[in-house]
Design a protein around this motif. Sequence first.
Motif, PDB file in Angstrom:
ATOM      1  N   LEU A  51       0.846  -1.186   0.000  1.00 31.37           N
ATOM      2  CA  LEU A  51       0.000   0.000   0.000  1.00 31.37           C
ATOM      3  C   LEU A  51       0.883   1.239   0.000  1.00 31.37           C
ATOM      4  O   LEU A  51       1.699   1.423   0.894  1.00 31.37           O
ATOM      5  N   TYR A  52       0.715   2.056  -1.026  1.00 30.71           N
ATOM      6  CA  TYR A  52       1.476   3.299  -1.162  1.00 30.71           C
ATOM      7  C   TYR A  52       0.551   4.481  -0.958  1.00 30.71           C
ATOM      8  O   TYR A  52      -0.659   4.388  -1.207  1.00 30.71           O
ATOM      9  N   LEU A  53       1.098   5.585  -0.534  1.00 33.15           N
ATOM     10  CA  LEU A  53       0.325   6.804  -0.291  1.00 33.15           C
ATOM     11  C   LEU A  53       0.692   7.860  -1.319  1.00 33.15           C
ATOM     12  O   LEU A  53       1.869   8.125  -1.559  1.00 33.15           O
ATOM     13  N   TYR A  54      -0.328   8.453  -1.917  1.00 32.83           N
ATOM     14  CA  TYR A  54      -0.148   9.559  -2.865  1.00 32.83           C
ATOM     15  C   TYR A  54       0.186  10.812  -2.067  1.00 32.83           C
ATOM     16  O   TYR A  54      -0.525  11.169  -1.128  1.00 32.83           O
ATOM     17  N   CYS A  55       1.258  11.501  -2.435  1.00 39.47           N
ATOM     18  CA  CYS A  55       1.727  12.670  -1.682  1.00 39.47           C
ATOM     19  C   CYS A  55       0.759  13.850  -1.724  1.00 39.47           C
ATOM     20  O   CYS A  55       0.600  14.550  -0.739  1.00 39.47           O
ATOM     21  N   ASN A  56       0.147  14.080  -2.867  1.00 37.45           N
ATOM     22  CA  ASN A  56      -0.708  15.257  -3.022  1.00 37.45           C
ATOM     23  C   ASN A  56      -2.122  14.995  -2.521  1.00 37.45           C
ATOM     24  O   ASN A  56      -2.581  13.859  -2.505  1.00 37.45           O
ATOM     25  N   ARG A  57      -2.776  16.078  -2.149  1.00 42.06           N
ATOM     26  CA  ARG A  57      -4.189  16.003  -1.795  1.00 42.06           C
ATOM     27  C   ARG A  57      -4.988  16.151  -3.078  1.00 42.06           C
ATOM     28  O   ARG A  57      -4.822  17.129  -3.795  1.00 42.06           O
ATOM     29  N   ASN A  87     -13.407  26.685  -5.803  1.00 39.13           N
ATOM     30  CA  ASN A  87     -12.312  27.643  -5.613  1.00 39.13           C
ATOM     31  C   ASN A  87     -10.997  27.029  -5.151  1.00 39.13           C
ATOM     32  O   ASN A  87      -9.941  27.620  -5.352  1.00 39.13           O
ATOM     33  N   ASP A  88     -11.028  25.879  -4.519  1.00 37.56           N
ATOM     34  CA  ASP A  88      -9.802  25.303  -3.957  1.00 37.56           C
ATOM     35  C   ASP A  88      -9.165  24.325  -4.937  1.00 37.56           C
ATOM     36  O   ASP A  88      -9.296  23.108  -4.811  1.00 37.56           O
ATOM     37  N   GLN A  89      -8.480  24.854  -5.918  1.00 38.12           N
ATOM     38  CA  GLN A  89      -7.797  24.033  -6.917  1.00 38.12           C
ATOM     39  C   GLN A  89      -6.271  24.106  -6.765  1.00 38.12           C
ATOM     40  O   GLN A  89      -5.537  23.577  -7.589  1.00 38.12           O
ATOM     41  N   VAL A  90      -5.799  24.755  -5.710  1.00 39.33           N
ATOM     42  CA  VAL A  90      -4.368  24.880  -5.467  1.00 39.33           C
ATOM     43  C   VAL A  90      -3.810  23.517  -5.059  1.00 39.33           C
ATOM     44  O   VAL A  90      -4.400  22.810  -4.254  1.00 39.33           O
ATOM     45  N   GLU A  91      -2.682  23.172  -5.633  1.00 37.04           N
ATOM     46  CA  GLU A  91      -2.068  21.884  -5.322  1.00 37.04           C
ATOM     47  C   GLU A  91      -1.450  21.926  -3.924  1.00 37.04           C
ATOM     48  O   GLU A  91      -0.692  22.832  -3.594  1.00 37.04           O
ATOM     49  N   LYS A  92      -1.814  20.942  -3.110  1.00 36.72           N
ATOM     50  CA  LYS A  92      -1.289  20.829  -1.745  1.00 36.72           C
ATOM     51  C   LYS A  92      -0.830  19.391  -1.541  1.00 36.72           C
ATOM     52  O   LYS A  92      -1.316  18.480  -2.192  1.00 36.72           O
ATOM     53  N   ASP A  93       0.078  19.214  -0.602  1.00 35.79           N
ATOM     54  CA  ASP A  93       0.505  17.841  -0.305  1.00 35.79           C
ATOM     55  C   ASP A  93       0.304  17.540   1.177  1.00 35.79           C
ATOM     56  O   ASP A  93      -0.092  18.398   1.952  1.00 35.79           O
ATOM     57  N   TRP A  94       0.599  16.302   1.546  1.00 37.29           N
ATOM     58  CA  TRP A  94       0.401  15.827   2.915  1.00 37.29           C
ATOM     59  C   TRP A  94       1.707  15.816   3.722  1.00 37.29           C
ATOM     60  O   TRP A  94       1.730  15.278   4.830  1.00 37.29           O
ATOM     61  N   CYS A 116       5.785   8.822   0.746  1.00 36.55           N
ATOM     62  CA  CYS A 116       4.652   9.012  -0.156  1.00 36.55           C
ATOM     63  C   CYS A 116       5.205   9.204  -1.570  1.00 36.55           C
ATOM     64  O   CYS A 116       6.360   9.591  -1.751  1.00 36.55           O
ATOM     65  N   LEU A 117       4.378   8.893  -2.568  1.00 40.89           N
ATOM     66  CA  LEU A 117       4.844   8.886  -3.953  1.00 40.89           C
ATOM     67  C   LEU A 117       3.963   9.747  -4.842  1.00 40.89           C
ATOM     68  O   LEU A 117       2.789   9.964  -4.552  1.00 40.89           O
ATOM     69  N   SER A 118       4.523  10.144  -5.964  1.00 42.07           N
ATOM     70  CA  SER A 118       3.734  10.754  -7.031  1.00 42.07           C
ATOM     71  C   SER A 118       3.148   9.610  -7.862  1.00 42.07           C
ATOM     72  O   SER A 118       3.572   8.457  -7.753  1.00 42.07           O
ATOM     73  N   LEU A 119       2.191   9.908  -8.717  1.00 42.49           N
ATOM     74  CA  LEU A 119       1.590   8.874  -9.564  1.00 42.49           C
ATOM     75  C   LEU A 119       2.642   8.258 -10.482  1.00 42.49           C
ATOM     76  O   LEU A 119       2.690   7.034 -10.649  1.00 42.49           O
ATOM     77  N   GLU A 120       3.504   9.084 -11.044  1.00 45.77           N
ATOM     78  CA  GLU A 120       4.543   8.588 -11.947  1.00 45.77           C
ATOM     79  C   GLU A 120       5.505   7.646 -11.223  1.00 45.77           C
ATOM     80  O   GLU A 120       5.880   6.607 -11.745  1.00 45.77           O
ATOM     81  N   ILE A 139      -5.964  10.422  -1.187  1.00 47.55           N
ATOM     82  CA  ILE A 139      -6.853  11.061  -0.216  1.00 47.55           C
ATOM     83  C   ILE A 139      -7.116  12.493  -0.671  1.00 47.55           C
ATOM     84  O   ILE A 139      -6.182  13.237  -0.957  1.00 47.55           O
ATOM     85  N   SER A 140      -8.387  12.857  -0.713  1.00 50.94           N
ATOM     86  CA  SER A 140      -8.749  14.206  -1.160  1.00 50.94           C
ATOM     87  C   SER A 140      -8.552  15.235  -0.054  1.00 50.94           C
ATOM     88  O   SER A 140      -8.294  14.890   1.100  1.00 50.94           O
ATOM     89  N   LYS A 141      -8.732  16.485  -0.426  1.00 53.53           N
ATOM     90  CA  LYS A 141      -8.692  17.578   0.548  1.00 53.53           C
ATOM     91  C   LYS A 141      -9.928  17.468   1.438  1.00 53.53           C
ATOM     92  O   LYS A 141     -11.043  17.370   0.938  1.00 53.53           O
ATOM     93  N   PRO A 142      -9.753  17.474   2.748  1.00 57.01           N
ATOM     94  CA  PRO A 142     -10.918  17.384   3.644  1.00 57.01           C
ATOM     95  C   PRO A 142     -11.809  18.625   3.531  1.00 57.01           C
ATOM     96  O   PRO A 142     -11.330  19.733   3.351  1.00 57.01           O
TER      97      PRO A 142
END
Length: 189
Positions: A51-57, A87-94, A116-120, A139-142
């Motif tokens: 199980l890997y975790l995507y870094c970005n929200r 309105n919240d389309q700014v890229e954020k990470d965890w 955590c990893l990027s998709l690539e 995981i999306s932005k809460p």
Amino acid sequence: MKYFTRIFLFLLLFSRQFLAAQTDDAQVLEIILQRYYKTEKPVYKGRSQLLYLYCNRANNNEEIFEAIKNRKLPNDFLQQMRVQVVNDQVEKDWSAELNSIYENDKFKLRQKIVECLSLEKYQEVSKRLHLNNQRFMIISKPLYYPKDNIALVKVVFYRNIEHNSGSILLLEKTAAGWEIKEYLSPWAT
């Protein structure tokens, strides 16, 4: 003088709300990670990570509104969510939240997540290992509703063999912290 005092009070209030949101984000992330990494084994030398975790929200979309349309949620929360999703389309990470979780890590999450990893990067790792049992948790932005102490978060599992799944989590904040109360619109392909 009154002008500067008002500005100072506004900044003080804003900074407290910002810090509270950060701690809420970390608590929500920790609850989700504890739930989904519960059965994962720590990754040591020679053991595959499954199980890997995507870094970005991930950004939220209309899917979240479909999941809650049969729920009785307050109208002002629905309006607030719509504005936030648009309105919240700014890229954020965890990263910051992960680091704060690792500081007091009772559940060995650091040994299970490793990084955590990027998709690539995930696609590169899974292609190199040729394993079909690996999953990539996104995981999306809460979305928070402070009046009722509830939050919505979308969790999706991506696999390169097309057995994807996901759900929208309804969380509630209690005296003990955030708890997952319900899994809304679970799906799998």
